[in-house]
Design a protein around this motif. Structure first.
Motif, mmCIF file in Angstrom:
data_model
loop_
_atom_site.group_PDB
_atom_site.id
_atom_site.type_symbol
_atom_site.label_atom_id
_atom_site.label_comp_id
_atom_site.label_asym_id
_atom_site.label_seq_id
_atom_site.Cartn_x
_atom_site.Cartn_y
_atom_site.Cartn_z
ATOM 1 N N LEU A 8 0.435 -1.356 -0.061
ATOM 2 C CA LEU A 8 0.075 0.109 0.327
ATOM 3 C C LEU A 8 0.750 1.015 0.112
ATOM 4 C CD1 LEU A 8 -3.106 1.102 0.120
ATOM 5 C CD2 LEU A 8 -2.253 0.947 2.853
ATOM 6 N N VAL A 9 1.519 0.921 0.631
ATOM 7 C CA VAL A 9 3.124 2.532 1.526
ATOM 8 C C VAL A 9 3.738 2.696 -0.258
ATOM 9 C CG1 VAL A 9 4.786 3.424 2.310
ATOM 10 C CG2 VAL A 9 3.097 2.472 3.419
ATOM 11 N N PRO A 10 4.085 2.777 -0.883
ATOM 12 C CA PRO A 10 4.808 2.132 -2.017
ATOM 13 C C PRO A 10 4.053 2.957 -2.892
ATOM 14 C CG PRO A 10 5.152 0.020 -1.087
ATOM 15 C CD PRO A 10 4.242 0.927 -0.142
ATOM 16 N N ILE A 11 3.307 1.691 -3.382
ATOM 17 C CA ILE A 11 2.503 2.048 -4.279
ATOM 18 C C ILE A 11 1.636 3.855 -4.509
ATOM 19 C CG2 ILE A 11 0.141 1.034 -6.259
ATOM 20 C CD1 ILE A 11 1.166 -1.720 -5.291
ATOM 21 N N VAL A 12 0.785 3.976 -3.184
ATOM 22 C CA VAL A 12 0.123 4.956 -3.081
ATOM 23 C C VAL A 12 1.340 6.391 -3.368
ATOM 24 C CG1 VAL A 12 -1.154 6.546 -1.403
ATOM 25 C CG2 VAL A 12 -1.543 4.177 -1.602
ATOM 26 N N VAL A 14 4.289 6.273 -4.765
ATOM 27 C CA VAL A 14 4.668 6.370 -6.502
ATOM 28 C C VAL A 14 3.270 7.414 -7.013
ATOM 29 C CG1 VAL A 14 5.082 5.562 -8.250
ATOM 30 C CG2 VAL A 14 5.979 4.770 -6.396
ATOM 31 N N ILE A 15 2.124 6.829 -6.753
ATOM 32 C CA ILE A 15 1.147 6.785 -7.906
ATOM 33 C C ILE A 15 1.015 8.673 -7.019
ATOM 34 C CG2 ILE A 15 -1.571 7.658 -8.025
ATOM 35 C CD1 ILE A 15 -1.160 4.378 -7.985
ATOM 36 N N ARG A 30 -0.884 23.656 -3.300
ATOM 37 C CA ARG A 30 -0.409 22.944 -3.246
ATOM 38 C C ARG A 30 -0.469 21.795 -2.689
ATOM 39 N NH1 ARG A 30 5.652 23.182 -1.922
ATOM 40 N NH2 ARG A 30 6.411 21.685 -0.034
ATOM 41 N N VAL A 31 0.037 20.540 -3.187
ATOM 42 C CA VAL A 31 -0.669 18.952 -3.325
ATOM 43 C C VAL A 31 0.689 18.419 -2.491
ATOM 44 C CG1 VAL A 31 -0.764 16.651 -3.574
ATOM 45 C CG2 VAL A 31 -2.153 18.533 -4.357
ATOM 46 N N PRO A 32 1.084 17.861 -0.946
ATOM 47 C CA PRO A 32 1.545 17.431 -0.118
ATOM 48 C C PRO A 32 2.771 16.561 -1.528
ATOM 49 C CG PRO A 32 -0.725 16.901 0.841
ATOM 50 C CD PRO A 32 -0.821 17.555 -0.031
ATOM 51 N N ALA A 33 3.871 15.687 -0.733
ATOM 52 C CA ALA A 33 4.460 15.083 -1.788
ATOM 53 C C ALA A 33 4.156 13.834 -1.007
ATOM 54 C CB ALA A 33 5.877 15.590 -1.320
ATOM 55 N N PHE A 34 3.700 13.326 -0.153
ATOM 56 C CA PHE A 34 3.158 12.294 0.519
ATOM 57 C C PHE A 34 1.979 12.753 1.234
ATOM 58 C CE2 PHE A 34 4.001 8.323 3.347
ATOM 59 C CZ PHE A 34 4.494 7.959 2.102
#
Length: 113
Positions: A8-12, A14-15, A30-34
């Protein structure tokens, strides 16, 4: 199930990185990077893994999350009107009906087995 949760964490992430500029342009902000919910997810995974959150608390949180998911699905249904669906044409309506029947049959088959 554990593998799906672990990814879940790496896929979201990356998206989020791939669509960050597009989301910022459409929202005008502004959209947060994470995504913050992933940080909370990792925080609670760490607490559970370290034994800070006990089995009883985890079970209560699991039950609460299920009810909140049902409430969210219900809220989406409340905002949906059949007239709006019919404006899309008959194919999406047939697809929706087919998915509903498939899920109902799968749940029935699983509960009987």
């Amino acid at each position: 199930k554990l593998f799906r949760v672990a990814l879940l964490v790496p896929i979201v992430a990356v998206i989020a990185v791939l669509y960050r500029d597009r989301a910022a342009a459409s929202l005008g902000a502004r959209v947060p990077a994470f995504p913050p919910f992933l940080l909370w997810f990792l925080f609670f995974v760490a607490l559970t893994s370290l034994g800070v959150i006990g089995p009883a608390t985890a079970a209560a949180a699991n039950g609460t999350s299920r009810w909140l998911l049902v409430a969210a699905i219900g809220a989406a249904g409340i905002k949906t009107h059949f007239s709006d669906l019919m404006q899309l044409g008959w194919r999406p309506v047939v697809l929706l009906l087919g998915e509903t029947v498939f899920i109902a049959l799968a749940v029935f088959a699983w509960s009987v087995a």
